[in-house]
Design a protein around this motif. Structure first.
Motif, PDB file in Angstrom:
ATOM      1  N   PHE B  81       2.785  -5.913  -9.793  1.00 18.17           N
ATOM      2  CA  PHE B  81       3.453  -4.782  -9.508  1.00 18.17           C
ATOM      3  C   PHE B  81       4.680  -4.956  -9.144  1.00 18.17           C
ATOM      4  O   PHE B  81       5.831  -4.055  -9.081  1.00 18.17           O
ATOM      5  N   GLY B  82       4.994  -5.884  -8.083  1.00 21.00           N
ATOM      6  CA  GLY B  82       6.276  -6.061  -7.255  1.00 21.00           C
ATOM      7  C   GLY B  82       6.156  -7.286  -6.420  1.00 21.00           C
ATOM      8  O   GLY B  82       5.007  -7.970  -6.246  1.00 21.00           O
ATOM      9  N   PRO B  83       7.371  -7.544  -5.937  1.00 20.62           N
ATOM     10  CA  PRO B  83       7.507  -8.885  -5.262  1.00 20.62           C
ATOM     11  C   PRO B  83       7.115  -8.790  -3.839  1.00 20.62           C
ATOM     12  O   PRO B  83       7.153  -9.832  -2.982  1.00 20.62           O
ATOM     13  N   GLN B  84       7.017  -7.709  -3.427  1.00 19.55           N
ATOM     14  CA  GLN B  84       6.775  -7.361  -1.857  1.00 19.55           C
ATOM     15  C   GLN B  84       5.646  -8.134  -1.382  1.00 19.55           C
ATOM     16  O   GLN B  84       4.725  -8.071  -1.917  1.00 19.55           O
ATOM     17  N   ARG B  85       5.458  -8.706  -0.248  1.00 14.62           N
ATOM     18  CA  ARG B  85       4.357  -9.288   0.311  1.00 14.62           C
ATOM     19  C   ARG B  85       4.249  -8.484   1.592  1.00 14.62           C
ATOM     20  O   ARG B  85       5.027  -7.803   2.170  1.00 14.62           O
ATOM     21  N   GLY B  86       3.005  -8.190   2.245  1.00 12.71           N
ATOM     22  CA  GLY B  86       2.375  -7.596   3.533  1.00 12.71           C
ATOM     23  C   GLY B  86       2.755  -5.975   3.458  1.00 12.71           C
ATOM     24  O   GLY B  86       2.546  -5.633   2.036  1.00 12.71           O
ATOM     25  N   PRO B  87       2.717  -5.504   4.602  1.00 10.62           N
ATOM     26  CA  PRO B  87       2.700  -3.949   4.417  1.00 10.62           C
ATOM     27  C   PRO B  87       3.989  -3.419   3.593  1.00 10.62           C
ATOM     28  O   PRO B  87       4.921  -4.039   3.540  1.00 10.62           O
ATOM     29  N   TRP B  88       3.732  -2.291   2.931  1.00  7.55           N
ATOM     30  CA  TRP B  88       4.769  -1.630   2.240  1.00  7.55           C
ATOM     31  C   TRP B  88       5.688  -1.153   3.186  1.00  7.55           C
ATOM     32  O   TRP B  88       5.524  -0.391   4.051  1.00  7.55           O
ATOM     33  N   GLN B  89       7.097  -1.251   2.722  1.00  5.80           N
ATOM     34  CA  GLN B  89       8.074  -0.933   3.959  1.00  5.80           C
ATOM     35  C   GLN B  89       8.243   0.457   3.496  1.00  5.80           C
ATOM     36  O   GLN B  89       8.460   1.254   4.350  1.00  5.80           O
ATOM     37  N   ASN B  90       8.133   0.957   2.325  1.00  2.00           N
ATOM     38  CA  ASN B  90       8.180   2.236   1.869  1.00  2.00           C
ATOM     39  C   ASN B  90       7.733   2.571   0.603  1.00  2.00           C
ATOM     40  O   ASN B  90       7.303   1.410  -0.009  1.00  2.00           O
ATOM     41  N   HIS B  91       7.392   3.761   0.220  1.00  2.00           N
ATOM     42  CA  HIS B  91       6.805   4.001  -1.037  1.00  2.00           C
ATOM     43  C   HIS B  91       7.592   4.518  -2.214  1.00  2.00           C
ATOM     44  O   HIS B  91       7.188   5.009  -3.221  1.00  2.00           O
ATOM     45  N   GLU B  92       9.025   4.271  -1.933  1.00  4.30           N
ATOM     46  CA  GLU B  92      10.002   4.711  -2.877  1.00  4.30           C
ATOM     47  C   GLU B  92      10.115   4.015  -4.165  1.00  4.30           C
ATOM     48  O   GLU B  92      10.080   4.074  -5.374  1.00  4.30           O
ATOM     49  N   TRP B  93       9.962   2.528  -3.971  1.00  2.00           N
ATOM     50  CA  TRP B  93      10.063   1.838  -5.088  1.00  2.00           C
ATOM     51  C   TRP B  93       8.737   1.616  -5.640  1.00  2.00           C
ATOM     52  O   TRP B  93       7.771   1.563  -5.009  1.00  2.00           O
ATOM     53  N   ARG B  94       8.529   2.152  -7.282  1.00  2.00           N
ATOM     54  CA  ARG B  94       7.337   2.241  -7.864  1.00  2.00           C
ATOM     55  C   ARG B  94       7.135   1.216  -8.862  1.00  2.00           C
ATOM     56  O   ARG B  94       6.740   1.639  -9.977  1.00  2.00           O
ATOM     57  N   GLY B  95       7.438  -0.127  -8.835  1.00  2.00           N
ATOM     58  CA  GLY B  95       7.015  -1.214  -9.414  1.00  2.00           C
ATOM     59  C   GLY B  95       7.891  -1.522 -10.393  1.00  2.00           C
ATOM     60  O   GLY B  95       9.044  -0.979 -10.841  1.00  2.00           O
TER      61      GLY B  95
END
Lengths: 213, 213
Positions: B81-95
């Motif tokens: 879905f995406g490269p982030q790890r850990g808690p979401w910093q925000n929900h604006e990026w949608r994959g």
């Protein structure tokens, strides 16, 4: 997206024979041991006529699984519908496909001897005359989906000669039949108009995949 | 008919590597030349992300064509879905999948860090925690159809370890990557539980087809 006319899961022997010249009620394929031509399909999990669970999920299953994908109509020759020749003696006999035909779309039977349409379960059979008319009616009935060209050999040859076939999948079995209706002397005959991939299956059949250049 | 959990069109290198350990926004697959792993799919007529007409209709096309057949939901790992790890910093990026994701079914993203569901075109993304819960929700959403297990490597390994995968199609490319996330040392590792057919394609990839014994 274009509406393709597709030959799918059509079976021939190593010498290019798809059916015999002596069809009868007892011998729908007109050749001995014809079941050896299509046993690969019956072994797969997605074979449309499968009654029991099980079956293989390898390469061959991708071909039987594709049988109804994005298909909106089938065209078949009269000999795939039944063994009668000439005018219909009666309309009581309704084809070789039983009360639950596996097509589940409109089917257009190409014949000079038309008869009224009828429906068996999810399949309606129509009867019409020449390739161009039959294809036009089948495309309309398919509502944007592709049309399957079901065979037999004579019907496929007619549509090939008219330049109407977009893709072909022919499964060649390692069985020599010697005589009967011949689709080709060699698959290379079609290379002037089609790209060809030849894919051997672990089951023993060799899948031939043609698409227009 | 059972609802199968199916790995489909999953790409690995000749040394079994499906993605890298250093994913980032710039490098979704975390390896150099990752596009060489899936270029075979992009060359086919039925590739779900194809924008222009054309493309091959040989063996490889049967695999891309099967992508959405009888599939009612997809499960993917968070890294697909995406490269982030850990808690979401925000929900604006949608994959990574743009405004028209190719899935067109509910998608269940497996992550410890859940977030609200959202819809892009025909695809709704849900976020859930462990394999068993995710599979249960995906099966329910699929309404009798099969569920696709989309990867990546870590997610497939988790579901394999839990004994939940019914069939796998893995395309092995003739490219060696050396390091990255590894699906297997050898496909033979799965032979204790699965039947395997190995099918070389004229395009150069080798399709590996597994189904439960």
């Amino acid at each position: 997206m274009d509406q393709l006319l597709r030959v799918m899961n059509f079976n021939v022997s190593s010498d290019g024979i798809g059916a015999g010249e002596h069809q009868s009620f007892e011998r729908p394929f007109g050749v001995d041991h014809a079941e050896r031509l299509f046993s690969w399909a019956g072994a797969t999990a997605s074979w449309p006529m499968r009654a029991d669970p099980g079956g293989s999920r390898g390469l061959d299953d991708y071909f039987t699984r594709d049988f109804d994908r994005n298909i909106g109509a089938e065209i078949m020759g009269r000999n795939k519908f039944g063994p009668q020749r000439g005018p219909w003696q009666n309309h009581e006999w309704r084809g070789w496909w039983g009360e639950e035909p596996p097509f589940r779309t409109p089917v257009f039977v190409m014949t000079h001897h038309t008869r009224p349409s009828f429906t068996l379960s999810d399949t309606t059979f129509h009867f019409d005359d020449d390739p161009a008319t039959v294809l036009e009616r089948a495309r309309e009935a398919a509502r944007g989906k592709d049309v399957r060209l079901g065979g037999g050999v004579t019907t496929i040859r007619q549509f090939l000669d008219a330049g109407l076939v977009d893709t072909l999948h022919v499964a060649v079995s390692p069985v020599k039949l010697g005589s009967g209706l011949r689709l080709w002397d060699s698959p290379d005959e079609l290379r002037d108009r089609y790209l060809l991939e030849v894919v051997p299956s672990p089951s023993g059949v060799t899948h031939h995949l043609f698409w227009r250049k």
